[in-house]
Design a protein around this motif. Structure first.
Motif, short mmCIF file in Angstrom:
data_model
loop_
_atom_site.label_atom_id
_atom_site.label_comp_id
_atom_site.label_asym_id
_atom_site.label_seq_id
_atom_site.Cartn_x
_atom_site.Cartn_y
_atom_site.Cartn_z
N TRP A 64 38.42 10.46 14.99
CA TRP A 64 37.64 8.48 15.20
C TRP A 64 36.45 9.05 16.03
O TRP A 64 36.23 10.17 16.69
N PRO A 65 35.03 8.79 15.81
CA PRO A 65 36.17 7.52 14.82
C PRO A 65 35.34 7.86 13.15
O PRO A 65 34.54 9.54 13.26
N THR B 237 33.90 8.17 9.03
CA THR B 237 32.29 8.30 9.11
C THR B 237 32.03 6.92 9.00
O THR B 237 31.07 6.02 8.95
N ARG C 7 21.81 7.06 7.08
CA ARG C 7 20.99 7.40 8.25
C ARG C 7 19.77 7.34 7.20
O ARG C 7 19.04 7.23 7.79
N GLU D 205 35.16 -3.18 21.05
CA GLU D 205 34.75 -1.83 19.94
C GLU D 205 35.02 -0.36 21.74
O GLU D 205 35.67 0.66 21.37
N SER E 133 30.31 0.58 12.44
CA SER E 133 29.23 0.47 14.14
C SER E 133 27.50 0.26 14.08
O SER E 133 27.09 -0.83 14.94
N ALA E 134 27.47 0.93 12.87
CA ALA E 134 25.59 1.03 13.25
C ALA E 134 25.30 -0.70 12.33
O ALA E 134 24.57 -1.16 12.71
N ARG F 241 32.16 4.69 11.38
CA ARG F 241 30.09 4.69 12.41
C ARG F 241 29.50 3.90 11.78
O ARG F 241 28.85 3.52 12.08
N ASN F 242 29.52 4.21 10.67
CA ASN F 242 28.84 3.26 9.45
C ASN F 242 29.42 1.72 9.72
O ASN F 242 27.71 0.80 10.05
N THR G 213 27.21 9.14 5.79
CA THR G 213 27.26 8.86 7.12
C THR G 213 25.43 7.86 6.67
O THR G 213 25.03 8.85 6.35
N LEU H 135 36.68 -1.19 13.90
CA LEU H 135 35.53 -0.59 14.86
C LEU H 135 36.56 0.38 15.43
O LEU H 135 36.36 0.98 16.66
#
Length: 304
Positions: A233-234, A236, A184, A290, A242-243, A239-240, A182, A220
């Motif tokens: 879900w989601p 990894t 971060r 999403e 989405s970010a 999530r990346n 992830t 997404l």
């Protein structure tokens, strides 16, 4: 040269020592870029090489220096969890500075810069080690440093619409690729800024960018299921993604600025991208899709 000797070079304002051939010192500094000891690479090798670059010390040798740095992108490629990522990541960061220097002084021919771009994109989509901070070794940051390199290439006069489209696809490949990591440590912001740099070139039509955004948007949304979730879900990578999309939305909404030490950035980032309003709405469409249960639907009214 001993570490203390390099420390003295740094303390004296990064002046080039005159008691050793430049090529020997350069080779030593390049080797130090891959040192697992963070002080060696981050407080000596990288700042000394960068200072000499900016002062024009390597201007007559820029193509050769870049070729030498590029070889580090393949060092241990395919490994995950060992120290080899340091060499790859800091080679990318240094190559970004070299491309940036060429963007300022226009010394390297197109075939050479395009070859660097091929090597950079090939490495970036195949990099498995996404660790940002590593205990005892400090910053690795391959994803962030790779994003910086893409941003430098996106500024290059040698990159036209075709090459910029390739960079855009590489970003999507990188964001969507399965990973256990992830992001971060600001990787999403750095990648979004690389895309913003590309968009500020105003060389791509929205008819190319919007399908690219739709491809990311598809990442997404969970896969079809038969009454139950077959995978967590989601994921990894979702999530990346989405970010990243949220970072891109924010940068489009607020605007970004370039680097004060790069001559061309003031002009490049002086105005918002030409198609900003349409792009902002296209990004919002994907973010909204999403979580359609959460966001109110809105019409695609241009954003001022």
């Amino acid at each position: 040269m001993t570490e203390s000797t390099w420390e003295s070079v740094r303390s004296r304002g990064m002046d080039v020592p005159d008691d050793r051939p430049l090529h020997e010192m350069t080779a030593e500094l390049v080797q130090m870029l891959g040192d697992p000891e963070p002080r060696v690479r981050e407080e000596i090798a990288y700042p000394v090489l960068t200072a000499w670059l900016q002062r024009g010390v390597f201007d007559d040798l820029l193509a050769g220096l870049g070729d030498g740095i590029v070889s580090g992108l393949g060092f241990g490629l395919g490994r995950d969890g060992d120290s080899s990522v340091i060499r790859r990541s800091y080679s990318a960061l240094m190559l970004a500075e070299i491309v940036g220097r060429d963007n300022d002084v226009h010394l390297v021919q197109a075939p050479t810069v395009l070859a660097w771009g091929d090597a950079a994109t090939s490495w970036y989509v195949r990099e498995f080690d996404h660790r940002g901070w590593i205990p005892e070794m400090g910053w690795a940051h391959a994803i962030a440093h790779g994003a910086d390199l893409l941003a430098a290439l996106a500024r290059s006069r040698h990159f036209g619409a075709l090459e910029l489209t390739v960079l855009l696809d590489v970003v999507a490949d990188r964001v969507l690729a399965p990973t256990a990591y992830t992001w971060r440590h600001g990787e999403d912001d750095r990648l979004a800024f690389a895309v913003m740099t590309l968009l500020h070139r105003n060389a791509l039509d929205t008819t190319l960018v919007e399908p690219w955004l739709a491809r990311l948007g598809a990442g997404l949304r969970p896969p079809p299921t038969r009454g139950h979730l077959e995978v967590e879900w989601p994921t990894t990578e979702a999530r990346n993604t989405s970010a990243f999309m949220r970072a891109l939305h924010l940068q489009l909404a607020l605007g970004v600025q370039g680097r004060s030490d790069l001559r061309g950035d003031a002009a490049l980032f002086a105005e918002q991208p030409t198609d900003r309003a349409d792009l902002l709405l296209a990004v919002l469409d994907q973010i909204r899709a999403e979580s359609p249960w959460l966001y109110r639907p809105t019409s695609r009214t241009p954003v001022p």
